[in-house]
Design an enzyme around this catalytic site. Structure first.
Site, short mmCIF file in Angstrom:
data_model
loop_
_atom_site.label_atom_id
_atom_site.label_comp_id
_atom_site.label_asym_id
_atom_site.label_seq_id
_atom_site.Cartn_x
_atom_site.Cartn_y
_atom_site.Cartn_z
N HIS A 53 -68.96 -4.55 -4.70
CA HIS A 53 -69.60 -3.42 -4.03
C HIS A 53 -68.64 -2.24 -3.91
O HIS A 53 -68.99 -1.09 -4.24
CB HIS A 53 -70.07 -3.87 -2.64
CG HIS A 53 -70.89 -2.86 -1.90
ND1 HIS A 53 -72.26 -2.93 -1.79
CD2 HIS A 53 -70.52 -1.74 -1.20
CE1 HIS A 53 -72.70 -1.92 -1.07
NE2 HIS A 53 -71.65 -1.18 -0.71
N GLU A 54 -67.43 -2.52 -3.44
CA GLU A 54 -66.46 -1.44 -3.24
C GLU A 54 -66.00 -0.84 -4.56
O GLU A 54 -65.79 0.37 -4.66
CB GLU A 54 -65.27 -1.94 -2.43
CG GLU A 54 -65.63 -2.44 -1.04
CD GLU A 54 -66.45 -1.46 -0.24
OE1 GLU A 54 -66.16 -0.24 -0.29
OE2 GLU A 54 -67.41 -1.89 0.44
N HIS A 90 -68.49 1.66 -5.85
CA HIS A 90 -68.44 2.96 -5.19
C HIS A 90 -67.53 3.95 -5.91
O HIS A 90 -67.65 5.16 -5.69
CB HIS A 90 -67.98 2.80 -3.75
CG HIS A 90 -69.07 2.48 -2.79
ND1 HIS A 90 -70.30 3.11 -2.82
CD2 HIS A 90 -69.12 1.59 -1.76
CE1 HIS A 90 -71.06 2.63 -1.86
NE2 HIS A 90 -70.38 1.70 -1.20
N GLU A 110 -75.09 3.63 -1.52
CA GLU A 110 -75.20 2.24 -1.10
C GLU A 110 -76.22 1.44 -1.90
O GLU A 110 -76.02 0.24 -2.15
CB GLU A 110 -75.53 2.18 0.40
CG GLU A 110 -74.51 2.89 1.28
CD GLU A 110 -73.09 2.37 1.12
OE1 GLU A 110 -72.89 1.30 0.51
OE2 GLU A 110 -72.16 3.03 1.62
N TYR A 143 -79.31 0.06 2.02
CA TYR A 143 -78.60 -0.67 0.96
C TYR A 143 -79.58 -1.46 0.11
O TYR A 143 -79.61 -1.33 -1.13
CB TYR A 143 -77.60 -1.63 1.59
CG TYR A 143 -76.43 -1.01 2.29
CD1 TYR A 143 -75.12 -1.27 1.89
CD2 TYR A 143 -76.60 -0.16 3.39
CE1 TYR A 143 -74.03 -0.73 2.55
CE2 TYR A 143 -75.52 0.39 4.05
CZ TYR A 143 -74.24 0.11 3.63
OH TYR A 143 -73.15 0.65 4.28
#
EC number: 3.4.11.2
Length: 442
Positions: free
Chosen positions: A293-294, A297, A316, A369
């Protein structure tokens, strides 16, 4: 024709969610930050030089800065009048500024997080070190800035602290020098960056190389967590390669992962960097989805930064969908199975959130999200895999290092679909009721 009369820059932005953060009348091109930080005393002495451009002659302007003492402000090298209260540094230069100008701010104090409806954000002390977690309004806790995601700038960050500690900051490490028990670390951030995505991490960290290239990937972590991290971050190069396949080339020069010796409630996103707590590295890959997920980004949130906070689903929803893509690509649960699970979960929730405008209280609502990811999966089902992934790569490339809005994504999706998607996006983005979704098979 007479000369235009200078005006005062507004001490607020036009962001409907966070109007008191950000300032009108100018844009920042570059920040030079020189920081001396005493860990034991939590004492920060800073010098910030901002190079900015005024859209029209300005007699006054403002910066966002928390409760530091400010002994001096210079504008284009000349002393300026200023006042500092309520998180705003209001500056009156000796003569109006026009076009490109510089602001130098000297400041000193004990940095503390900014209190917000989303908790305390910004510079914070660790048990043995410090971290920065600025999303969405924490940047003024440690440097004077135009704190709005649309005002992206380049940075040079120099941090001096006690020699036993490692300093990680957003950007590429360009210099490191030691003097009388301290060490100075210098980072250059060449890609335009929003203030909330600029970060400094300080701790007693070992460096572990995850991949030497083509995208250099390193982890900085306490020695006690090296064994756990070897498993939990062992697939990181494969995650990077997989996401590049879906989204196109990684948009920055390198990538750092920092694992603090303290536990953290949630990971922290920064440009070219992600920060996890010791609790996220357990040696069982329990939190690998957060690692994915990070990293996602870096494309969606950092390279493509939302023009204002209404559009947060573009950050998100995309990062959540990346979790599902990696799950399937790595032999885990398929994307459709994730979609089925979360659709069933959300359909039981109140239908009172509009994805494209969730409101400031719900910016980080779980439904932003998961519904965002479901909207992408529904779009994929509507236009087919080839067009969908071509759209994602085009989206990431076309707006690389720029700011984006929901309307821009909708428009680009329509081009790739070669059909009118108005009704589709109205249902998913602008109506509270959750649309149905085809989830047959895995």
């Amino acid at each position: 024709m007479g000369l235009s009369k200078p005006t005062a820059g507004a001490a607020r932005s036009d962001d409907p969610y966070l109007p008191t953060h950000g300032n009108g009348g100018y844009r920042v091109e570059h920040y030079e930050l020189d920081i001396d930080y005493k860990l034991a005393a939590n004492r920060l002495t800073g010098r910030a030089v901002l190079t900015a451009v005024a859209g029209a002659p300005l007699s006054r302007f403002s910066l966002d800065l928390s409760a530091f003492r400010v002994p001096r402000v210079l504008v284009d090298g000349e002393p300026a009048k200023f006042s500092h209260r309520g998180g705003k540094l209001r500056v009156t230069p000796a003569r109006p500024v026009e076009g490109r100008f510089t602001v130098e701010v000297r400041y000193v104090g004990n940095p503390t997080p900014v209190s917000s409806r989303w908790g305390d954000v910004g510079w914070d002390e660790l048990t043995d070190g410090a971290l920065v977690a600025s999303q969405p309004v924490g940047a003024p806790s440690w440097f004077p800035c135009n704190d709005h995601p649309s005002d992206k700038a380049t940075y040079r960050i120099a941090v001096t602290t006690a020699a036993p500690y490692t300093v990680a900051a957003t950007g590429v490490l360009t210099a490191r020098r030691r003097s009388a028990g301290t060490r100075t670390w210098v980072y250059e951030l060449a890609a335009p960056t929003a203030s909330y995505l600029v970060s400094v991490q300080i701790g007693r960290y070992d460096e572990v190389v995850l991949a030497a290239g083509p995208v250099p990937q390193v982890a900085l972590l306490p020695a006690r967590l090296r064994k756990n991290a070897a498993r939990d971050l062992g697939r990181h190069p494969a995650i990077m390669t997989t996401l590049e396949g879906f989204f196109g080339p990684y948009p920055f020069a390198d990538y750092q992962i920092v694992v603090t010796d303290d536990e953290l409630d949630v990971p922290i996103e920064a440009q070219g960097m992600s920060i996890f707590g010791a609790n996220h590295v357990d040696g069982r890959r329990t939190h690998e989805r957060l690692v994915v997920h990070e990293l996602a980004h870096q494309w969606f949130g950092n390279s493509l930064t939302i023009a204002d906070w209404r559009h947060i689903w573009l950050n998100e929803g995309f990062a959540t969908y990346a979790e599902w893509l990696w799950s399937e690509a790595s032999g885990g649960r398929g994307v459709t199975a994730h979609a089925r699970q979360w659709h069933a979960h959300l359909v039981a929730k109140p239908a009172d959130l509009v994805l494209a405008d969730p409101g400031p209280a719900r910016m980080f609502d779980e439904r932003v999200y998961k519904r965002g990811a479901l909207a992408l999966h529904a779009l994929r089902g509507r236009i087919g895999d080839d067009r969908f992934f071509a759209l994602l790569r085009d989206w990431a490339a076309r707006y690389r290092h720029a700011t984006v809005t929901t309307a821009q994504f909708v428009q680009l999706a329509g081009r790739h679909a070669d059909e009118d998607l108005t009704a589709f996006f109205t249902a998913w983005l602008h109506r509270p009721a959750l649309p149905g979704i085809a989830v047959e098979g895995d």
